[in-house]
Motif scaffolding. Structure first.
Motif, PDB file in Angstrom:
ATOM      1  N   SER A 276      -3.093  -4.980  -1.725  1.00 46.40           N
ATOM      2  CA  SER A 276      -4.138  -4.697  -1.210  1.00 46.40           C
ATOM      3  C   SER A 276      -4.530  -3.287  -1.178  1.00 46.40           C
ATOM      4  N   PHE A 277      -5.774  -2.757  -0.992  1.00 43.44           N
ATOM      5  CA  PHE A 277      -6.229  -1.343  -0.788  1.00 43.44           C
ATOM      6  C   PHE A 277      -7.657  -1.374  -0.229  1.00 43.44           C
ATOM      7  N   GLU A 278      -8.074  -0.095   0.286  1.00 47.48           N
ATOM      8  CA  GLU A 278      -9.033   0.005   0.865  1.00 47.48           C
ATOM      9  C   GLU A 278      -9.554   1.402   0.878  1.00 47.48           C
ATOM     10  N   ILE A 279     -10.964   1.493   0.906  1.00 45.57           N
ATOM     11  CA  ILE A 279     -11.382   2.820   0.955  1.00 45.57           C
ATOM     12  C   ILE A 279     -12.266   3.203   2.079  1.00 45.57           C
ATOM     13  N   GLN A 280     -11.974   4.193   2.786  1.00 44.95           N
ATOM     14  CA  GLN A 280     -12.271   4.532   4.173  1.00 44.95           C
ATOM     15  C   GLN A 280     -12.953   6.143   3.910  1.00 44.95           C
ATOM     16  N   GLY A 281     -14.131   6.145   3.816  1.00 44.55           N
ATOM     17  CA  GLY A 281     -14.536   7.582   3.479  1.00 44.55           C
ATOM     18  C   GLY A 281     -14.048   8.269   2.301  1.00 44.55           C
ATOM     19  N   CYS A 282     -13.425   9.489   2.508  1.00 43.30           N
ATOM     20  CA  CYS A 282     -12.787   9.924   1.458  1.00 43.30           C
ATOM     21  C   CYS A 282     -11.447   9.690   1.211  1.00 43.30           C
ATOM     22  N   ASP A 283     -10.874   8.684   1.810  1.00 45.21           N
ATOM     23  CA  ASP A 283      -9.427   8.049   1.889  1.00 45.21           C
ATOM     24  C   ASP A 283      -9.345   6.838   1.036  1.00 45.21           C
ATOM     25  N   LEU A 284      -8.390   6.792   0.020  1.00 42.71           N
ATOM     26  CA  LEU A 284      -8.135   5.303  -0.600  1.00 42.71           C
ATOM     27  C   LEU A 284      -6.613   5.151  -0.103  1.00 42.71           C
ATOM     28  N   LEU A 285      -6.359   4.129   0.337  1.00 41.85           N
ATOM     29  CA  LEU A 285      -5.099   3.823   1.208  1.00 41.85           C
ATOM     30  C   LEU A 285      -4.901   2.249   1.228  1.00 41.85           C
ATOM     31  N   THR A 286      -3.622   2.188   1.374  1.00 42.94           N
ATOM     32  CA  THR A 286      -3.165   0.836   1.944  1.00 42.94           C
ATOM     33  C   THR A 286      -2.064   0.915   3.032  1.00 42.94           C
ATOM     34  N   VAL A 287      -1.828  -0.027   3.693  1.00 43.25           N
ATOM     35  CA  VAL A 287      -1.002  -0.491   4.777  1.00 43.25           C
ATOM     36  C   VAL A 287       0.119  -1.264   4.602  1.00 43.25           C
ATOM     37  N   LEU A 288       1.445  -0.836   4.416  1.00 40.74           N
ATOM     38  CA  LEU A 288       2.449  -1.597   4.212  1.00 40.74           C
ATOM     39  C   LEU A 288       3.618  -1.769   5.423  1.00 40.74           C
ATOM     40  N   PRO A 289       4.328  -2.958   5.360  1.00 39.00           N
ATOM     41  CA  PRO A 289       5.293  -2.823   6.215  1.00 39.00           C
ATOM     42  C   PRO A 289       6.290  -1.766   5.923  1.00 39.00           C
ATOM     43  N   SER A 290       6.785  -1.202   7.098  1.00 42.09           N
ATOM     44  CA  SER A 290       7.543   0.073   6.961  1.00 42.09           C
ATOM     45  C   SER A 290       8.809  -0.123   6.099  1.00 42.09           C
ATOM     46  N   LEU A 291       8.784   0.892   4.912  1.00 43.98           N
ATOM     47  CA  LEU A 291       9.865   0.838   3.990  1.00 43.98           C
ATOM     48  C   LEU A 291      10.923   1.618   4.471  1.00 43.98           C
ATOM     49  N   THR A 292      10.696   2.681   5.245  1.00 44.73           N
ATOM     50  CA  THR A 292      11.507   3.621   5.731  1.00 44.73           C
ATOM     51  C   THR A 292      12.521   3.198   6.514  1.00 44.73           C
ATOM     52  N   PHE A 293      12.483   2.072   7.465  1.00 44.47           N
ATOM     53  CA  PHE A 293      13.584   1.596   8.376  1.00 44.47           C
ATOM     54  C   PHE A 293      14.746   1.047   7.490  1.00 44.47           C
ATOM     55  N   ALA A 294      14.784   0.699   6.367  1.00 45.19           N
ATOM     56  CA  ALA A 294      15.886   0.370   5.523  1.00 45.19           C
ATOM     57  C   ALA A 294      16.677   1.499   5.162  1.00 45.19           C
ATOM     58  N   THR A 295      18.011   1.273   4.837  1.00 44.56           N
ATOM     59  CA  THR A 295      18.967   2.168   4.692  1.00 44.56           C
ATOM     60  C   THR A 295      18.875   2.567   3.169  1.00 44.56           C
ATOM     61  N   ASP A 296      18.069   1.778   2.529  1.00 48.40           N
ATOM     62  CA  ASP A 296      18.123   2.060   1.001  1.00 48.40           C
ATOM     63  C   ASP A 296      17.561   3.417   0.450  1.00 48.40           C
ATOM     64  N   GLU A 297      18.125   4.070  -0.133  1.00 48.11           N
ATOM     65  CA  GLU A 297      18.085   5.516  -0.425  1.00 48.11           C
ATOM     66  C   GLU A 297      16.489   5.818  -1.319  1.00 48.11           C
ATOM     67  N   ASP A 298      16.147   4.631  -1.889  1.00 50.63           N
ATOM     68  CA  ASP A 298      14.991   4.745  -2.680  1.00 50.63           C
ATOM     69  C   ASP A 298      13.766   4.424  -1.924  1.00 50.63           C
ATOM     70  N   SER A 299      13.860   4.365  -0.673  1.00 44.49           N
ATOM     71  CA  SER A 299      12.514   3.914   0.062  1.00 44.49           C
ATOM     72  C   SER A 299      11.555   4.687  -0.073  1.00 44.49           C
ATOM     73  N   GLU A 300      11.767   5.984   0.023  1.00 43.20           N
ATOM     74  CA  GLU A 300      10.972   7.104  -0.237  1.00 43.20           C
ATOM     75  C   GLU A 300      10.125   7.210  -1.407  1.00 43.20           C
ATOM     76  N   GLU A 301      10.951   6.848  -2.500  1.00 43.42           N
ATOM     77  CA  GLU A 301      10.321   6.876  -3.788  1.00 43.42           C
ATOM     78  C   GLU A 301       9.564   5.574  -4.135  1.00 43.42           C
ATOM     79  N   ASP A 302       9.796   4.465  -3.254  1.00 46.42           N
ATOM     80  CA  ASP A 302       9.063   3.384  -3.249  1.00 46.42           C
ATOM     81  C   ASP A 302       7.589   3.739  -2.739  1.00 46.42           C
ATOM     82  N   ASN A 303       7.527   4.624  -1.695  1.00 48.35           N
ATOM     83  CA  ASN A 303       6.332   5.012  -1.164  1.00 48.35           C
ATOM     84  C   ASN A 303       5.545   5.847  -2.146  1.00 48.35           C
ATOM     85  N   VAL A 304       6.268   6.789  -3.047  1.00 47.77           N
ATOM     86  CA  VAL A 304       5.525   7.394  -3.910  1.00 47.77           C
ATOM     87  C   VAL A 304       5.016   6.570  -4.875  1.00 47.77           C
ATOM     88  N   ALA A 305       5.579   5.533  -5.453  1.00 44.46           N
ATOM     89  CA  ALA A 305       5.122   4.419  -6.396  1.00 44.46           C
ATOM     90  C   ALA A 305       4.088   3.819  -5.748  1.00 44.46           C
TER      91      ALA A 305
END
Length: 340
Positions: free
Chosen positions: A275-304
Motif C-alpha cells: 500500500s501507499f498513500e499521498i498526503q499533501g506533499c508526502d508519498l508514504l507507507t506505514v509498515l510493521p516496524s522492521l527495526t525491532f528485529a536483530t537483522d542487520e539488514d533491517s535499515e536497508e529494508d526500509n531504504v528499499a
C-alpha cells in the motif's frame, strides 16, 4: 466515548448500573455512602466482565485479537472497558475513604490512572533506545540527517478516512488515526527525492486497553516538490483469476485514475509494496516496524521501501499540475539538523 447504533448502545445502559447501585444501596442503608460506594465498585466490575463477554461474541477475532466489524457509526463495545474500570476505581477510592483521608484516596486513584498510561511507555523505552542507537549509526554511515524525536509528525499525517464526517455520530466515532511518539527519524535524498524514515506507535482505539495495545510501526515517506490531494491505494490480498484487485480511497475519481495506472500497480507488485498513500506533499507507507528485529539488514529494508515509493511515483505519466493544491510543508527533519 459515545455509541449510536445496534449493540453499541448497550454500554450506555450498563454504565448506569454503578450509579443506580450507589444511590439505591445508600438509601437502603440509611444514606450510608460507604456501603453504596462498595456496591457501585462491585457492580462496575461485574458489568466490565459482562461487557467483555458480549463483545467477545460480537467482535472476538482470531489469535485473541479484537475486530471492529460491529461499528456501524458506533464504537466497538470492547473499547468501553477502560471506562467501566475507571468507574470501579473511582467507587473503590470513595469506599476506602472511610479508613483513609479523602486526599489520599484521590491520590491513589490518580496514581492508578498515571500507571495505566505510563507503564506501557516505560516498557517501550529499551526498545526505543535500541532502535535509536541502530538508526543513528546507520544515518552516520550514510551521511544522512538524524533526529532522536520528531514530535511535529503527530500533526502531519492522519490515517483516518479522507471523507469529512457528515453527521454528529460520525464525528464522535471517528477512530484515533494519528501515530504517536515519533522517534529515530532519519532523512536524506535518493535519486533527487528527499525522504524520511521514522518509527512511531499506532494506537488501537478498539482494543480493550488502548494504552497497552500500541503497535510499533515504521513510516517511510518521500517528499514531493508540490502538494497533491489525498489518496490511499492498497492491493487486496489474493488474486481472482490472476487479476490483481486494488482498493483506492480518494475523493476525486479523475485524480485517482491518473495516479493508479497499470504501471504503478505492476511496480507495487514488483517491489512487494502492499500500500501507499499521498498526503499533501508526502508519498508514504506505514509498515510493521522492521527495526525491532536483530537483522542487520533491517535499515536497508526500509531504504528499499523508499526506493519502491519512488519507483511507483515515477510510473505516473499524467500531468499532475491540474491537481496541485496547498503549500509544500517543510521537511520533517530540516537540512540544518545535525547529522547523526
Amino acid at each position: 466515548m459515545t455509541a449510536w447504533s445496534g449493540w453499541g448502545r448497550l454500554p450506555l445502559f450498563l454504565a448506569a448500573v454503578p450509579l443506580v447501585l450507589l444511590f439505591a444501596v445508600s438509601d437502603a442503608n440509611d444514606h450510608d455512602w460507604r456501603v453504596g460506594a462498595r456496591a457501585a465498585m462491585i457492580g462496575a466490575l461485574v458489568i466490565t466482565g459482562l461487557n467483555l463477554a458480549i463483545a467477545a461474541g460480537l467482535n472476538g477475532g482470531e489469535a485473541g485479537k479484537w475486530r471492529v466489524d460491529h461499528r456501524v457509526d458506533g464504537t466497538a463495545i470492547q473499547s468501553f472497558t477502560p471506562v467501566f474500570l475507571s468507574m470501579a476505581g473511582a467507587a473503590g477510592a470513595a469506599w476506602t475513604a472511610q479508613w483513609i483521608t479523602w486526599p489520599v484516596a484521590i491520590l491513589l486513584y490518580f496514581a492508578g490512572t498515571v500507571a495505566y498510561f505510563m507503564v506501557p511507555r516505560w516498557r517501550e523505552r529499551p526498545v526505543r533506545a535500541a532502535v535509536i542507537a541502530r538508526r543513528r549509526a546507520f544515518a552516520e554511515a550514510k551521511g544522512w540527517r538524524f533526529a532522536r524525536t520528531v514530535a511535529d509528525l503527530t500533526k502531519r499525517w492522519d490515517f483516518g478516512p479522507f471523507a469529512v464526517a457528515n453527521t454528529f455520530a460520525e464525528a464522535m466515532n471517528r477512530p484515533t488515526a494519528k501515530l504517536r511518539g515519533h522517534y529515530a527519524g532519519v532523512s536524506g535524498s535518493i535519486d533527487g527525492f528527499a525522504f524520511t524514515i521514522v518509527d512511531a506507535f499506532r494506537p488501537e482505539p478498539s482494543a480493550v486497553f488502548p494504552a497497552w495495545s500500541r503497535k510499533p510501526v515504521t513510516v517511510c515517506a518521500v517528499h514531493l516538490s508540490h502538494s497533491l490531494p489525498n489518496i490511499r491505494v492498497g492491493i487486496v490480498p489474493g488474486r481472482t483469476r490472476g487479476r490483481i484487485k486494488v482498493m483506492v480511497d480518494c475523493l476525486s475519481p479523475a485524480y485517482a485514475e491518473a495516479i493508479v495506472n497499470d504501471a504503478a500497480v505492476n511496480a507495487m507488485v514488483e517491489w512487494s509494496l502492499d500500500s501507499f498513500e499521498i498526503q499533501g506533499c508526502d508519498l508514504l507507507t506505514v509498515l510493521p516496524s522492521l527495526t525491532f528485529a536483530t537483522d542487520e539488514d533491517s535499515e536497508e529494508d526500509n531504504v528499499a521501501v523508499v526506493e519502491s515509493l519512488i519507483a511507483v511515483m515515477s510510473c505516473t505519466d499524467a500531468d499532475l499540475n491540474a491537481w496541485r493544491s496547498g503549500t509544500v510543508r517543510p521537511l520533517p527533519i530540516p537540512h540544518d539538523a545535525g547529522r547523526s
